[in-house]
Design an enzyme around this catalytic site. Structure first.
Site, mmCIF file in Angstrom:
data_model
loop_
_atom_site.group_PDB
_atom_site.id
_atom_site.type_symbol
_atom_site.label_atom_id
_atom_site.label_comp_id
_atom_site.label_asym_id
_atom_site.label_seq_id
_atom_site.Cartn_x
_atom_site.Cartn_y
_atom_site.Cartn_z
ATOM 1 N N ASP A 34 0.771 -1.097 -0.204
ATOM 2 C CA ASP A 34 0.236 0.252 0.007
ATOM 3 C C ASP A 34 1.303 1.585 0.168
ATOM 4 O OD1 ASP A 34 0.855 0.905 2.303
ATOM 5 O OD2 ASP A 34 -0.578 -0.665 3.604
ATOM 6 N N LEU A 35 0.501 2.345 0.155
ATOM 7 C CA LEU A 35 0.884 3.724 0.256
ATOM 8 C C LEU A 35 2.009 4.597 0.952
ATOM 9 C CD1 LEU A 35 0.853 6.148 -1.735
ATOM 10 C CD2 LEU A 35 -0.915 7.192 -0.539
#
Length: 332
Positions: free
Chosen positions: A97-98
């Site tokens: 994820d980011l």
């Protein structure tokens, strides 16, 4: 065929076909159940898809702040925009994820990516998480029996408490997490169910491949021999790479090293911090030729070293009187 050519994963290819982006010999396809014959022209978004090359695999150290996607409607920076030039079209094996960082495997083989992602394959992933809160090893050991969070069941997870440090706002923990399912945001959700807030997550390994010494932003290709030895069961024989050496060499890191950071942070004319490398002269070399932030001109002798006021001057060496001729006198 499109997944094998590295266009996208099988799921994404099915979505491309539903959106009318795939055509065979000029005719837009409406279903993936179509046989492609030799000599057929297959296009995606009007671009011809070439024949698939042998399987290639890359280790990439994903920095935090990059999205694992080819495009983002919000315009956020992505992993694939940050990759250096000269690489084939790649897709990720799983996602980060980011705000997560660490090892991200990239490949041109969609079938391989799908095989390594499937929970049934049981490929082990290892993470290191920094979390805020308090827990014990006994509570973490219970994750080996699995846990259900908000209706989603997660299988056996091995979690080891590595370090706990008390601070003014509570305890900061380092936990090594090993799992084999790899569901969406699994580590964060499971630890949050135990009352921990994950503020940093690093993937250390994916199957037999480890992050190693890769710096953030660096990418390195896995050699053909390693692919044959470690992934032969997941790749069709005709797609196995040959040879021993990778085609792509490790690219320069996106994170500047200590020497570059020191030079960039040192204003002209000032002294670099203690232990830092001396600045470069006009010839690109370190050492003489730097005077008050100005490189010595061609043909100009390097200036003598100047001292600040109040600095002690070196003491002159004492001059010893010359020895008398004849040598020492004898007694008796």
């Amino acid at each position: 065929m499109l997944a094998r050519a590295g266009v996208a994963s099988r799921r994404d290819v099915e979505r491309y076909i539903a959106e009318g982006r795939v055509a065979l010999n000029g005719k837009v396809l409406t279903t993936p159940a179509v046989k492609v014959e030799p000599g057929d022209i297959l296009t995606v978004d009007g671009q011809v898809v070439n024949e698939a090359e042998p399987t290639r695999l890359f280790r990439y150290h994903k920095p935090a702040g990059l999205l694992t996607s080819h495009k983002d409607p919000k315009g956020r920076p992505t992993v694939f925009e940050a990759l250096p030039a000269g690489l084939p079209r790649l897709i990720s094996v799983g996602r980060l994820d980011l705000n997560s960082e660490g090892l991200l495997l990239l490949t041109n083989d969609g079938e391989l990516a799908r095989a390594l992602e499937k929970p049934q394959t049981g490929v082990v992933r290892r993470y290191r998480a920094r979390a805020h809160g308090r827990t014990t090893q006994e509570r973490l050991d219970k994750l080996k029996d699995g846990i259900t969070v908000e209706g989603v069941h997660y299988g056996s997870i091995d979690a080891r408490l590595d370090k706990a440090k008390e601070g003014p706002q509570g305890a900061n923990l380092w936990i090594t997490v090993t799992l084999s399912e790899g569901k969406n945001r699994e580590v964060r959700r499971v630890l949050e169910a135990l009352g921990l807030k994950v503020n940093r997550l690093i993937r250390l390994a994916y199957g037999p491949f480890a992050l190693g010494t890769l710096l953030p932003g660096e990418i390195e290709e896995v050699g053909p021999r390693v692919i044959r030895e470690q992934l032969e069961g997941y790749i069709a024989p005709e797609n196995l790479p040959k040879g021993d050496r990778p085609l792509f060499r490790k690219a320069a890191t996106a994170t500047p090293g200590r020497r570059q950071r020191v030079e960039a942070a040192t204003p002209p004319g000032s002294r670099p911090p203690r232990g830092a490398a001396p600045p470069r002269n006009a010839a690109g070399k370190r050492g003489p030729g730097i005077l008050e932030g100005r490189p010595a001109a061609k043909g100009e002798a390097p200036a003598k070293k100047t001292f600040k006021a109040g600095w002690a001057k070196p003491k002159p060496k004492p001059k010893h009187p010359p020895k008398k001729p004849g040598g020492p006198k004898r007694r008796g």
